[in-house]
Motif scaffolding. Structure first.
Motif, PDB file in Angstrom:
ATOM      1  N   ALA A 293     -40.335  13.583  10.852  1.00  0.00           N
ATOM      2  CA  ALA A 293     -39.119  14.093  10.206  1.00  0.00           C
ATOM      3  C   ALA A 293     -37.889  13.582  10.945  1.00  0.00           C
ATOM      4  N   ILE A 294     -36.870  13.221  10.187  1.00  0.00           N
ATOM      5  CA  ILE A 294     -35.669  12.608  10.753  1.00  0.00           C
ATOM      6  C   ILE A 294     -34.493  13.563  10.606  1.00  0.00           C
ATOM      7  N   SER A 295     -33.823  13.843  11.701  1.00  0.00           N
ATOM      8  CA  SER A 295     -32.618  14.673  11.669  1.00  0.00           C
ATOM      9  C   SER A 295     -31.398  13.790  11.452  1.00  0.00           C
ATOM     10  N   LYS A 296     -30.453  14.280  10.653  1.00  0.00           N
ATOM     11  CA  LYS A 296     -29.218  13.553  10.371  1.00  0.00           C
ATOM     12  C   LYS A 296     -28.025  14.443  10.676  1.00  0.00           C
ATOM     13  N   HIS A 297     -26.933  13.802  11.096  1.00  0.00           N
ATOM     14  CA  HIS A 297     -25.741  14.520  11.521  1.00  0.00           C
ATOM     15  C   HIS A 297     -24.537  14.112  10.673  1.00  0.00           C
ATOM     16  N   ARG A 298     -23.423  14.773  10.954  1.00  0.00           N
ATOM     17  CA  ARG A 298     -22.123  14.398  10.392  1.00  0.00           C
ATOM     18  C   ARG A 298     -22.125  14.332   8.869  1.00  0.00           C
ATOM     19  N   ALA A 299     -22.683  15.356   8.226  1.00  0.00           N
ATOM     20  CA  ALA A 299     -22.664  15.457   6.758  1.00  0.00           C
ATOM     21  C   ALA A 299     -23.203  14.184   6.112  1.00  0.00           C
ATOM     22  N   TYR A 300     -24.353  13.715   6.593  1.00  0.00           N
ATOM     23  CA  TYR A 300     -24.965  12.470   6.120  1.00  0.00           C
ATOM     24  C   TYR A 300     -25.160  12.481   4.605  1.00  0.00           C
ATOM     25  N   PHE A 301     -25.508  13.640   4.038  1.00  0.00           N
ATOM     26  CA  PHE A 301     -25.670  13.771   2.587  1.00  0.00           C
ATOM     27  C   PHE A 301     -24.520  14.579   1.979  1.00  0.00           C
ATOM     28  N   GLY A 302     -23.355  14.518   2.618  1.00  0.00           N
ATOM     29  CA  GLY A 302     -22.179  15.203   2.103  1.00  0.00           C
ATOM     30  C   GLY A 302     -22.022  16.600   2.682  1.00  0.00           C
ATOM     31  N   GLY A 303     -20.792  17.074   2.685  1.00  0.00           N
ATOM     32  CA  GLY A 303     -20.501  18.408   3.201  1.00  0.00           C
ATOM     33  C   GLY A 303     -20.738  19.481   2.159  1.00  0.00           C
ATOM     34  N   GLY A 304     -21.153  20.646   2.622  1.00  0.00           N
ATOM     35  CA  GLY A 304     -21.354  21.775   1.718  1.00  0.00           C
ATOM     36  C   GLY A 304     -20.150  22.683   1.714  1.00  0.00           C
ATOM     37  N   ARG A 305     -20.381  23.952   1.473  1.00  0.00           N
ATOM     38  CA  ARG A 305     -19.299  24.933   1.484  1.00  0.00           C
ATOM     39  C   ARG A 305     -19.866  26.288   1.867  1.00  0.00           C
TER      40      ARG A 305
ATOM     41  N   TYR B 128     -25.762  33.225  13.324  1.00  0.00           N
ATOM     42  CA  TYR B 128     -25.584  33.461  11.893  1.00  0.00           C
ATOM     43  C   TYR B 128     -24.287  32.861  11.349  1.00  0.00           C
ATOM     44  N   VAL B 129     -23.220  32.920  12.105  1.00  0.00           N
ATOM     45  CA  VAL B 129     -21.919  32.433  11.626  1.00  0.00           C
ATOM     46  C   VAL B 129     -21.316  31.532  12.682  1.00  0.00           C
ATOM     47  N   SER B 130     -20.761  30.427  12.243  1.00  0.00           N
ATOM     48  CA  SER B 130     -20.203  29.451  13.166  1.00  0.00           C
ATOM     49  C   SER B 130     -18.836  29.003  12.679  1.00  0.00           C
ATOM     50  N   SER B 131     -17.998  28.595  13.629  1.00  0.00           N
ATOM     51  CA  SER B 131     -16.686  28.035  13.285  1.00  0.00           C
ATOM     52  C   SER B 131     -16.753  26.536  13.048  1.00  0.00           C
ATOM     53  N   CYS B 132     -17.952  25.993  13.050  1.00  0.00           N
ATOM     54  CA  CYS B 132     -18.163  24.563  12.800  1.00  0.00           C
ATOM     55  C   CYS B 132     -17.610  24.197  11.420  1.00  0.00           C
ATOM     56  N   SER B 133     -17.218  22.940  11.243  1.00  0.00           N
ATOM     57  CA  SER B 133     -16.698  22.496   9.947  1.00  0.00           C
ATOM     58  C   SER B 133     -17.796  21.797   9.154  1.00  0.00           C
ATOM     59  N   HIS B 134     -17.587  21.676   7.848  1.00  0.00           N
ATOM     60  CA  HIS B 134     -18.598  21.061   6.978  1.00  0.00           C
ATOM     61  C   HIS B 134     -18.698  19.549   7.156  1.00  0.00           C
ATOM     62  N   THR B 135     -17.805  18.951   7.926  1.00  0.00           N
ATOM     63  CA  THR B 135     -17.956  17.533   8.254  1.00  0.00           C
ATOM     64  C   THR B 135     -19.114  17.325   9.226  1.00  0.00           C
ATOM     65  N   ARG B 136     -19.658  18.423   9.759  1.00  0.00           N
ATOM     66  CA  ARG B 136     -20.771  18.341  10.700  1.00  0.00           C
ATOM     67  C   ARG B 136     -22.039  18.987  10.137  1.00  0.00           C
ATOM     68  N   ASP B 137     -22.140  19.092   8.823  1.00  0.00           N
ATOM     69  CA  ASP B 137     -23.345  19.667   8.226  1.00  0.00           C
ATOM     70  C   ASP B 137     -24.576  18.813   8.544  1.00  0.00           C
ATOM     71  N   SER B 138     -25.685  19.476   8.829  1.00  0.00           N
ATOM     72  CA  SER B 138     -26.936  18.798   9.176  1.00  0.00           C
ATOM     73  C   SER B 138     -27.729  18.425   7.923  1.00  0.00           C
ATOM     74  N   SER B 139     -28.546  17.389   8.070  1.00  0.00           N
ATOM     75  CA  SER B 139     -29.435  16.952   7.001  1.00  0.00           C
ATOM     76  C   SER B 139     -30.777  16.561   7.598  1.00  0.00           C
ATOM     77  N   VAL B 140     -31.778  16.411   6.725  1.00  0.00           N
ATOM     78  CA  VAL B 140     -33.088  15.927   7.162  1.00  0.00           C
ATOM     79  C   VAL B 140     -33.651  14.961   6.132  1.00  0.00           C
ATOM     80  N   ILE B 141     -34.541  14.095   6.620  1.00  0.00           N
ATOM     81  CA  ILE B 141     -35.353  13.238   5.754  1.00  0.00           C
ATOM     82  C   ILE B 141     -36.803  13.506   6.134  1.00  0.00           C
ATOM     83  N   CYS B 142     -37.564  14.081   5.214  1.00  0.00           N
ATOM     84  CA  CYS B 142     -38.960  14.417   5.485  1.00  0.00           C
ATOM     85  C   CYS B 142     -39.858  13.220   5.168  1.00  0.00           C
TER      86      CYS B 142
END
Length: 420
Positions: free
Chosen positions: A146-158, A181-195
């Protein structure tokens, strides 16, 4: 996800008698708590979490199973008392509180967690392949690879974001990992995966081997019938190898695998992003007349030099796990540089390593701890870490030796007459 059922009424929580409490009631309990029961699988009610303290508040609840909350079911008036059943009504909710969004198929995308009755994205702080493996395993894929992806690799959520995920990689559910449970992180840093839904086995490296596809909990073999260059290009692209216009080699034999053939007669145009996007019969177990299994050798150059004065020099960028990454200069030396230069077609002898972003800083993820012995054919044959907290002011560079050696031959010339 599990425990004794307690209901709030008139200022306090009360216990629930197990009399008449079955699967319909358990489904409603899990739905009310925000857990979606996976593929219609029943919650477990044959569990014992003991008896709580205080009086029984309600018993003989009667649900159809489709209610949104327990209060919508038929039951006697709330009352304090006791019941003959022991222990208290208990439930284990079975659910998949994960989804992958915006990928090319269900095996990849932005990770979203169903937490506290809402879908949340995941911050990429501390996000790595161990976390990705848990997500993939929970969704029914093979966690290995499994591959971890960073920086909203598949786009930012909300919406809200969870962060500081820490999995050891062996958890059965993502919710078994530690996270906030709650973070001040921005959606430009949303995580993704490739299984992993496709792999090559039996080769000497990750570029070659028999083609195996993942379906319904296991890897299956692929029959050679109808498998050509177009399909091979898609396999290599799916695995993250860029072919630079060269055809993969399909006239190779890595033998027959074990187990049944899963799919045959795949029909690709050649420009698809994954094998699942090609036309093929429904996945089925069986055999085919062809032998050996489909095998591929992907041909690629996963290294490039950027910002130099010519193609022989520049900042090193490695194509790793479907993206170009820079390389941290920790442990970087001339042996590593020689492998890069040899892979790019230059002589490895005399290759010079440069550190401290000599040819400028890159961007994106960074690999680190590269350790080559100097004789490898590809830098991907060296040891390295796929993700590093290193900064781009430490990006490495190389200068490959392109010195041309001229040989001068001194020849004795005949004597010429001397003019008087």
């Amino acid at each position: 996800m599990e425990g004794r059922v307690m209901v709030w009424h008139n200022g306090s929580f009360g216990r629930v008698c197990p009399d008449g409490f079955g699967q319909e009631e358990a489904h409603v309990v899990c739905r009310q708590l925000g857990f979606n029961n996976n593929e219609g699988v029943d919650p477990d009610i044959n569990v014992d979490f003991g008896k709580g303290s205080g009086p029984i508040l309600v018993s003989n609840i009667n649900c159809k199973g489709n209610e949104s909350s327990l209060s919508n079911c038929k039951h006697p008036e709330f009352r304090f008392g006791e019941c003959s059943g022991t222990p208290d009504a208990s439930v284990v909710c079975k659910f998949v509180p994960m989804r992958l969004v915006n990928g090319s198929g269900p095996h990849e995308g932005r990770v979203e967690v169903f937490d506290r009755r809402e879908w949340k994205t995941v911050c990429d702080y501390q996000w790595d392949d161990k976390d990705a493996s848990v997500v993939c395993r929970q969704l029914g894929y093979n966690g290995t690879g499994a591959i971890s992806k960073h920086r909203a690799y598949f786009g930012g959520g909300r919406g809200n974001i969870v962060s500081s995920v820490q999995c050891n990689g062996n958890e059965g559910y993502f919710t078994d990992c530690k996270y906030r449970y709650v973070s001040s992180c921005s959606h430009t840093r949303d995580s993704s995966v490739i299984c992993t839904v496709l792999t090559l086995v039996g080769g000497s490296n990750s570029m070659e081997g028999r083609v195996m596809v993942w379906h319904n909990g296991s890897f299956g073999r692929v029959c050679r019938d109808g498998f050509g260059q177009e399909e091979a290009h898609v396999v290599c692209r799916h695995l993250g190898f860029n072919n630079d216009g060269g055809d993969p080699d399909i006239n190779v034999d890595f033998g027959n695998g074990s187990g049944p053939v899963l799919v045959s007669n795949i029909n690709c145009k050649g420009n698809e992003l994954s094998l699942s996007a090609c036309k093929h019969p429904a996945f089925r177990f069986g055999e085919c007349g062809c032998t050996p299994d489909v095998s591929v050798v992907c041909k690629f150059v996963p290294v490039r030099l950027v910002n130099g004065s010519g193609p022989h020099e520049g900042r090193v960028e490695v194509f790793d796990k479907r993206e170009w990454k820079t390389v941290c200069d920790y442990q970087w030396d001339d042996k590593d540089a020689s492998v890069v230069c040899r892979q790019l077609g230059y002589s490895g002898t005399g290759a010079r390593s440069k550190i401290g972003a000599y040819f400028g800083e890159g961007r994106g993820n960074i690999v680190a701890d590269v350790q080559c012995n100097g004789h490898e054919g590809y830098i991907t044959d060296c040891r390295y870490r796929s993700v590093s907290p290193c900064r781009h002011n430490r990006d490495v560079s190389v200068i490959c030796n392109v010195t041309v050696t001229f040989t001068f031959v001194l020849q004795k010339l005949p004597k010429l007459p001397i003019a008087r």
